[in-house]
Design an enzyme around this catalytic site. Sequence first.
Site, PDB file in Angstrom:
ATOM      1  CG  ASP A 144      -5.271   8.073  20.684  1.00 43.55           C
ATOM      2  OD1 ASP A 144      -4.166   7.554  20.059  1.00 43.55           O
ATOM      3  OD2 ASP A 144      -5.749   9.013  19.399  1.00 43.55           O
ATOM      4  CE1 TYR A 151      -0.028  -3.108  10.780  1.00 44.23           C
ATOM      5  CE2 TYR A 151       0.662  -4.856   9.755  1.00 44.23           C
ATOM      6  CZ  TYR A 151       0.499  -4.344  10.790  1.00 44.23           C
ATOM      7  OH  TYR A 151       0.782  -5.697  11.539  1.00 44.23           O
TER       8      TYR A 151
HETATM    9  P1  NAP Z   1      -6.512  -5.622  17.970  1.00 46.25           P
HETATM   10  O1  NAP Z   1      -6.866  -7.074  18.227  1.00 46.25           O
HETATM   11  O2  NAP Z   1      -6.781  -4.991  16.958  1.00 46.25           O
HETATM   12  O3  NAP Z   1      -5.812  -5.421  19.069  1.00 46.25           O
HETATM   13  C1  NAP Z   1      -5.315  -3.769  19.084  1.00 46.25           C
HETATM   14  C2  NAP Z   1      -5.133  -3.009  20.458  1.00 46.25           C
HETATM   15  O4  NAP Z   1      -4.909  -1.334  20.260  1.00 46.25           O
HETATM   16  C3  NAP Z   1      -7.231  -2.692  19.785  1.00 46.25           C
HETATM   17  O5  NAP Z   1      -7.779  -3.127  21.597  1.00 46.25           O
HETATM   18  C4  NAP Z   1      -7.232  -1.305  19.531  1.00 46.25           C
HETATM   19  O6  NAP Z   1      -8.263  -0.747  20.125  1.00 46.25           O
HETATM   20  C5  NAP Z   1      -5.961  -0.967  20.325  1.00 46.25           C
HETATM   21  N1  NAP Z   1      -5.401   0.236  19.330  1.00 46.25           N
HETATM   22  C6  NAP Z   1      -5.955   1.197  18.824  1.00 46.25           C
HETATM   23  N2  NAP Z   1      -5.438   2.132  18.426  1.00 46.25           N
HETATM   24  C7  NAP Z   1      -5.346   2.603  19.388  1.00 46.25           C
HETATM   25  C8  NAP Z   1      -4.041   3.823  19.993  1.00 46.25           C
HETATM   26  N3  NAP Z   1      -4.525   5.277  19.656  1.00 46.25           N
HETATM   27  N4  NAP Z   1      -3.950   3.755  21.387  1.00 46.25           N
HETATM   28  C9  NAP Z   1      -4.244   2.548  21.915  1.00 46.25           C
HETATM   29  N5  NAP Z   1      -4.399   1.616  21.717  1.00 46.25           N
HETATM   30  C10 NAP Z   1      -4.527   1.379  20.264  1.00 46.25           C
HETATM   31  O7  NAP Z   1      -4.658  -6.013  17.269  1.00 46.25           O
HETATM   32  P2  NAP Z   1      -3.643  -7.287  17.414  1.00 46.25           P
HETATM   33  O8  NAP Z   1      -3.896  -7.966  16.263  1.00 46.25           O
HETATM   34  O9  NAP Z   1      -3.259  -7.914  19.123  1.00 46.25           O
HETATM   35  O10 NAP Z   1      -2.097  -6.949  16.806  1.00 46.25           O
HETATM   36  C11 NAP Z   1      -1.515  -5.870  18.055  1.00 46.25           C
HETATM   37  C12 NAP Z   1      -0.143  -5.314  17.347  1.00 46.25           C
HETATM   38  O11 NAP Z   1       0.810  -6.871  16.672  1.00 46.25           O
HETATM   39  C13 NAP Z   1      -0.234  -4.480  16.312  1.00 46.25           C
HETATM   40  O12 NAP Z   1       0.525  -3.368  16.755  1.00 46.25           O
HETATM   41  C14 NAP Z   1      -0.256  -5.105  15.835  1.00 46.25           C
HETATM   42  O13 NAP Z   1      -0.006  -3.859  14.101  1.00 46.25           O
HETATM   43  C15 NAP Z   1       0.827  -6.114  15.118  1.00 46.25           C
HETATM   44  N6  NAP Z   1       0.842  -7.002  14.907  1.00 46.25           N
HETATM   45  C16 NAP Z   1       0.019  -8.088  14.756  1.00 46.25           C
HETATM   46  C17 NAP Z   1      -0.229  -9.080  13.981  1.00 46.25           C
HETATM   47  C18 NAP Z   1      -1.486 -10.157  13.347  1.00 46.25           C
HETATM   48  O14 NAP Z   1      -1.668 -11.570  12.555  1.00 46.25           O
HETATM   49  N7  NAP Z   1      -2.642 -10.235  14.660  1.00 46.25           N
HETATM   50  C19 NAP Z   1       1.290  -9.575  12.911  1.00 46.25           C
HETATM   51  C20 NAP Z   1       1.867  -8.303  12.928  1.00 46.25           C
HETATM   52  C21 NAP Z   1       1.287  -7.976  13.926  1.00 46.25           C
HETATM   53  P3  NAP Z   1      -9.144  -0.633  18.801  1.00 46.25           P
HETATM   54  O15 NAP Z   1      -9.925  -2.169  18.855  1.00 46.25           O
HETATM   55  O16 NAP Z   1     -10.010   0.422  19.540  1.00 46.25           O
HETATM   56  O17 NAP Z   1      -8.905  -0.359  17.008  1.00 46.25           O
END
Ligand code: NAP
Length: 248
Positions: free
Chosen positions: A62, A155
């Site tokens: 975590d 966020y």
């Molecule tokens: P995602 O599909 O939700 O994947 C994120 C991963 O991080 C999940 O496996 C999640 O596990 C894990 N996670 C959550 N809490 C954690 C913790 N405390 N320690 C370690 N791992 C943890 O996210 P994503 O869309 O790929 O986004 C990745 C990053 O890009 C994030 O920082 C997000 O804010 C940023 N971002 C994304 C977008 C977008 O449109 N996708 C846009 C701008 C920025 P769980 O599934 O159990 O939560």
Amino acid sequence: MINLNGRVAIVTGAAQGIGKEVGLSLARAGADVVIVDVVDKLFEVVKDIKKHGRNTLGIKCDVSNYNDVKNAVDQVIDKFGGVDILVNNAGIYPFRPILEMNEEDWDKVIGVNLKGVFNFTKAVLPKMIEQKRGKIINIASIAGAVVGFMNLTHYSASKAGIVGFTKSLALEVAKYRINVNAISPGPILTEGTEILGHEMYEQIKMAIPIGRWGKPEDVANLVIFLASDESNFITGQNIVIDGGYTLQ
Ligand code: NAP
């Protein structure tokens, strides 16, 4: 083709979405990759990386807990001898209007998204300083770092915080040849954003000048560049990757 042979990379939140693609891309570029996440699915990514013939390690951790993070980084240094690239990607984005948000909601988002970045950075820095080499890449967001977003005050605060942290840290560690940069993605289709539903997907797509949602590969390609020697003169920057979404 960028070559990261011999480099050791840690990617957080890498069981799915952007982090997973970043991990796989780093392995394809030749790096040994450590996959960190809170879910067991991370070990499937580790298996995929082995197929590329790279050394790899999966750690369930975590990012918001400093002891967990310090243990994770110690394991990486024991196994690989160092850390060259850190991609702070783990993040959560639970939509909640401010009036329905409680202290616990706020602390959870800030704890994972912002303190998580501090924790991993703090744990790897002594080794990077000793090596006199390092690349830290923080995944922020257009939300908070560039524009406002409804129902995402916690966020947005965390992501704006990441950009401030990135600039200040870049100043502190430049003398050790450590580059620190942030990436602010716009809408990227991942397991995390899929749950927004079809209507929201179409609505957002219409607002993206390039005419499509971003793919995890779009972000991964930028990470590879920032992790490589090709970007050695870039530090303290927040690079927006959003298909033009925030231009108008
Ligand atoms: P995602 O599909 O939700 O994947 C994120 C991963 O991080 C999940 O496996 C999640 O596990 C894990 N996670 C959550 N809490 C954690 C913790 N405390 N320690 C370690 N791992 C943890 O996210 P994503 O869309 O790929 O986004 C990745 C990053 O890009 C994030 O920082 C997000 O804010 C940023 N971002 C994304 C977008 C977008 O449109 N996708 C846009 C701008 C920025 P769980 O599934 O159990 O939560």
